[in-house]
Design a protein around this motif. Sequence first.
Motif, mmCIF file in Angstrom:
data_model
loop_
_atom_site.group_PDB
_atom_site.id
_atom_site.type_symbol
_atom_site.label_atom_id
_atom_site.label_comp_id
_atom_site.label_asym_id
_atom_site.label_seq_id
_atom_site.Cartn_x
_atom_site.Cartn_y
_atom_site.Cartn_z
ATOM 1 N N ALA A 67 24.636 88.762 37.760
ATOM 2 C CA ALA A 67 25.799 88.645 36.871
ATOM 3 C C ALA A 67 25.667 87.451 35.940
ATOM 4 O O ALA A 67 25.971 87.536 34.746
ATOM 5 C CB ALA A 67 27.073 88.545 37.706
ATOM 6 N N ILE A 68 25.188 86.326 36.474
ATOM 7 C CA ILE A 68 25.026 85.125 35.643
ATOM 8 C C ILE A 68 23.992 85.360 34.560
ATOM 9 O O ILE A 68 24.186 85.004 33.383
ATOM 10 C CB ILE A 68 24.634 83.925 36.525
ATOM 11 N N VAL A 69 22.862 85.973 34.929
ATOM 12 C CA VAL A 69 21.814 86.254 33.943
ATOM 13 C C VAL A 69 22.333 87.201 32.862
ATOM 14 O O VAL A 69 22.033 87.043 31.674
ATOM 15 C CB VAL A 69 20.576 86.836 34.640
ATOM 16 N N GLY A 70 23.128 88.190 33.266
ATOM 17 C CA GLY A 70 23.684 89.125 32.285
ATOM 18 C C GLY A 70 24.604 88.443 31.287
ATOM 19 O O GLY A 70 24.545 88.719 30.082
ATOM 20 N N VAL A 71 25.449 87.530 31.776
ATOM 21 C CA VAL A 71 26.360 86.804 30.880
ATOM 22 C C VAL A 71 25.578 85.927 29.923
ATOM 23 O O VAL A 71 25.860 85.882 28.711
ATOM 24 C CB VAL A 71 27.365 85.974 31.707
ATOM 25 N N LEU A 72 24.582 85.217 30.451
ATOM 26 C CA LEU A 72 23.773 84.350 29.586
ATOM 27 C C LEU A 72 23.027 85.164 28.525
ATOM 28 O O LEU A 72 22.939 84.755 27.369
ATOM 29 C CB LEU A 72 22.775 83.561 30.431
ATOM 30 N N ALA A 73 22.491 86.314 28.925
ATOM 31 C CA ALA A 73 21.774 87.149 27.961
ATOM 32 C C ALA A 73 22.707 87.680 26.878
ATOM 33 O O ALA A 73 22.348 87.738 25.700
ATOM 34 C CB ALA A 73 21.091 88.311 28.689
ATOM 35 N N ALA A 74 23.929 88.068 27.280
ATOM 36 C CA ALA A 74 24.877 88.608 26.301
ATOM 37 C C ALA A 74 25.265 87.565 25.258
ATOM 38 O O ALA A 74 25.588 87.900 24.120
ATOM 39 C CB ALA A 74 26.120 89.125 27.020
ATOM 40 N N ALA A 76 23.291 84.507 24.686
ATOM 41 C CA ALA A 76 22.142 83.822 24.097
ATOM 42 C C ALA A 76 21.356 84.692 23.135
ATOM 43 O O ALA A 76 20.900 84.209 22.092
ATOM 44 C CB ALA A 76 21.223 83.321 25.210
ATOM 45 N N ILE A 77 21.164 85.972 23.454
ATOM 46 C CA ILE A 77 20.318 86.822 22.607
ATOM 47 C C ILE A 77 20.882 86.966 21.185
ATOM 48 O O ILE A 77 20.143 86.788 20.210
ATOM 49 C CB ILE A 77 20.104 88.198 23.277
ATOM 50 N N PRO A 78 22.185 87.282 21.006
ATOM 51 C CA PRO A 78 22.698 87.344 19.624
ATOM 52 C C PRO A 78 22.588 86.010 18.893
ATOM 53 O O PRO A 78 22.291 85.973 17.691
ATOM 54 C CB PRO A 78 24.159 87.762 19.815
ATOM 55 N N GLN A 79 22.821 84.913 19.608
ATOM 56 C CA GLN A 79 22.704 83.601 18.969
ATOM 57 C C GLN A 79 21.265 83.332 18.538
ATOM 58 O O GLN A 79 21.024 82.778 17.466
ATOM 59 C CB GLN A 79 23.172 82.509 19.944
ATOM 60 N N TYR A 80 20.326 83.734 19.377
ATOM 61 C CA TYR A 80 18.916 83.534 19.030
ATOM 62 C C TYR A 80 18.533 84.379 17.817
ATOM 63 O O TYR A 80 17.823 83.907 16.915
ATOM 64 C CB TYR A 80 18.032 83.898 20.224
#
Length: 214
Positions: A67-74, A76-80
Amino acid sequence: MPTAAGPAPRPLRRSTRPPAVFPAALNSLLMTQRAATWRLFYWRSAANMNRSISQGFTLIELMIVTAIVGVLAAVAIPQYQTHVLRSQVQRVIGEAGTLKPIVELCLLNGKTAIGAASQGKCDPQATGSSLQATAGNSAPAIAETWTSSGTGVPQVSLSAIEFSTIVATLGNAAGSPLQGAPASTITWTREPTGSWSCRSANIDPKYANSTCPL
């Protein structure tokens, strides 16, 4: 003379009472046994703990990490992706801007036609960019090379009495949001007075740069 018979003497019996030092020895033995028992308990506890650690994560722990990895990906990826596209716009702004000194020199020498320097024309000597569309006239000396290698150069227009422009169109390796219809462009404009300004077009505001606003 015979004497009167008296009671027979009692036989001497050896005492069965332990020596006085026995309680102390017994206490020492008991303490030793207790210490050995505690050591055995500690070793077994440590072994059980190591065994439980080596068993890996529990299902709950794995679900929490996922769950933590999913939140971070949601997040971080658009910001990147936004950061990458902004950096591409900034790079093309710089690539087009490097032609300004050569444009000034050409105008100072009265050259307003773009072409090879050997023909007495203005050669901006642009370097092919993988972020620009395969077009442009600012590299006449390498036109045959850059048109076939997935690169492009800006389109330069010169005038001694009107506005001169350097227009870079994003394409090739640039991000797809920058290659829409119409494609994103960066335009450096020189006024007859010699001052320069930069404007972007067809670019999402979140990718635009303050150096070259919309």
